[in-house]
Design an enzyme around this catalytic site. Structure first.
Site, PDB file in Angstrom:
ATOM      1  N   CYS A  77      36.104  49.351  27.058  1.00  0.00           N
ATOM      2  CA  CYS A  77      36.844  48.217  26.495  1.00  0.00           C
ATOM      3  C   CYS A  77      36.683  48.091  24.977  1.00  0.00           C
ATOM      4  O   CYS A  77      35.570  48.048  24.450  1.00  0.00           O
ATOM      5  CB  CYS A  77      36.410  46.938  27.175  1.00  0.00           C
ATOM      6  N   CYS A 144      49.690  34.301  35.556  1.00  0.00           N
ATOM      7  CA  CYS A 144      48.481  35.033  35.909  1.00  0.00           C
ATOM      8  C   CYS A 144      47.518  34.890  34.737  1.00  0.00           C
ATOM      9  O   CYS A 144      47.958  34.925  33.580  1.00  0.00           O
ATOM     10  CB  CYS A 144      48.824  36.505  36.138  1.00  0.00           C
ATOM     11  N   ARG A 276      50.652  48.172  40.871  1.00  0.00           N
ATOM     12  CA  ARG A 276      51.143  48.182  39.481  1.00  0.00           C
ATOM     13  C   ARG A 276      50.675  49.422  38.733  1.00  0.00           C
ATOM     14  O   ARG A 276      49.474  49.682  38.614  1.00  0.00           O
ATOM     15  CB  ARG A 276      50.698  46.922  38.733  1.00  0.00           C
TER      16      ARG A 276
END
Ligand code: SAM
Ligand code: DTB
Ligand code: SF4
Length: 329
Positions: A77, A144, A276
């Site tokens: 990340c 979301c 997805r």
């Protein structure tokens, strides 16, 4: 004429025997991965067509509402304070979020996903996030958020604000987790997922592939996801975007066919879920993406930015959908 129900005697049938929950083993999932490519894709298409419109793809747009400076050390990340190089930004104002959501809606997105680089939200931050959720919902979009780990009571507050989905990924196999993240455990992630479910919010939960994990580890992650009861409504499959400065910036690239296999196996093991095709599309050819749709992917992140990484421009996706005869769900 009015319709009146005829008086009825209702006999209660004996309670059916409990149906044992079908559990996927890692071995069975490795078996799917090992099928010849064409056989695997054929099975995935069969499952896909049984449960979904074959040419419909759901469009979600992402916005980073709070960027960088995260206390966690997730090795992939860019937003981790331990190694990330993403420019830090405080929690956005509600107006900025609404402007972005309107633009996403105008471009055809049906779900707006707001992500924050937090270990978990503070109660005072949640007030503003709740206002964002209400305002985006008022535009007629699904909402979301992905805010990290939740404390008791926070999921209920999000539900009350009108939240439709909470994204919280299991990210990788339990046996590989500690090699990628040391500041929280996978059990912490399960705890938050339990709170999200208990609050009646839909679960969006998937993971990342291409971090140097084995095929068996990919199978083991998918087994964990498929064995959630019920499985997540949305399953984002991210291909690692190697971000500069992160421990995984030089991870060896995954064989593209192995990525397609991962999508196909997700489709077979979670038939009713939206699968997805998530991070990593910018680095994929149109042909590879077409194989992913054939393998059962029926949702994408749409818009030129993910959280900090690039995503294909809307125009490229529009052209691809046209060439493939796909349409927005
Ligand atoms: N902090 C929250 C959390 O970790 O749940 C929300 C934001 S976090 C960036 C959301 C997800 O993005 C992660 O769980 C991971 O699956 C995905 N992600 C982050 N960096 C990525 C990268 N470089 N490549 C692919 N996926 C990534
Ligand atoms: C998910 O599974 N993928 C999205 C979303 N959930 C929040 C995030 C992808 C992040 C990719 C790297 C970046 O933009 O920094
Ligand atoms: Fe923080 Fe989420 Fe990034 Fe981990 S993935 S460092 S929790 S923002």
């Amino acid at each position: 004429m009015t319709l009146t129900a005829a008086p009825q005697t209702i006999t209660l049938a004996p309670a059916p025997a409990p149906v044992p929950t079908l559990r996927w083993t890692t071995d069975a999932i490795v078996g799917l991965f090992e099928l010849p490519f064409n056989d695997l894709l054929f099975r995935a298409q069969e499952v896909h067509r049984e449960h979904h419109q074959p040419n419909a793809v759901q469009l979600s747009t992402l916005l980073s509402i709070k960027t960088g400076g995260c206390s966690e050390d997730c090795g992939y990340c860019s937003q981790s304070a331990h190694h990330g190089e993403a420019e830090r930004e405080a929690l956005l104002d509600v107006d900025e979020v609404v402007t972005a959501a309107k633009a996403a809606k105008d471009k055809g997105a049906t779900r707006f996903c707001m992500g924050a680089a937090w270990r978990g939200p503070k109660d005072k931050d949640l007030d503003r996030v709740a206002t964002m959720i209400g305002a985006v919902k008022a535009l007629g979009m699904e909402t979301c958020v992905t805010l990290g780990m939740l404390k008791p009571g926070q999921a209920e507050r999000l539900k009350a604000a009108g939240l439709d989905y909470y994204n919280h990924n299991l990210d990788t196999a339990p046996e590989f987790y500690g090699q990628v993240i040391s500041t929280h455990s996978q059990q912490d992630r399960f705890d938050t997922l339990g709170q999200v479910r208990a609050a009646g919010i839909n679960v969006c939960c998937g993971g990342i592939v291409g971090m140097g994990e084995t095929r068996r580890a990919r199978a083991s992650l998918l087994a964990e996801l498929a064995n959630l009861a019920p499985p997540p409504e949305s399953v984002p499959i991210n291909q690692l975007v190697p971000m500069p400065g992160t421990p995984l910036e030089n991870a060896p690239p995954l064989d593209p066919f192995e990525f397609v296999r991962t999508i196909a196996v997700a489709r077979i093991t979670m038939p009713a879920s939206l699968v997805r095709l998530s991070a990593g599309r910018q680095e994929m050819s149109d042909e590879l993406q077409a194989l992913c749709f054939l393998a059962g992917a029926n949702s994408i992140f749409y818009g030129d930015k993910l959280l900090t990484a690039d995503n294909p421009e809307a125009g490229r996706d529009e052209a691809l959908f046209k060439r493939l005869g796909l349409h927005a769900a």
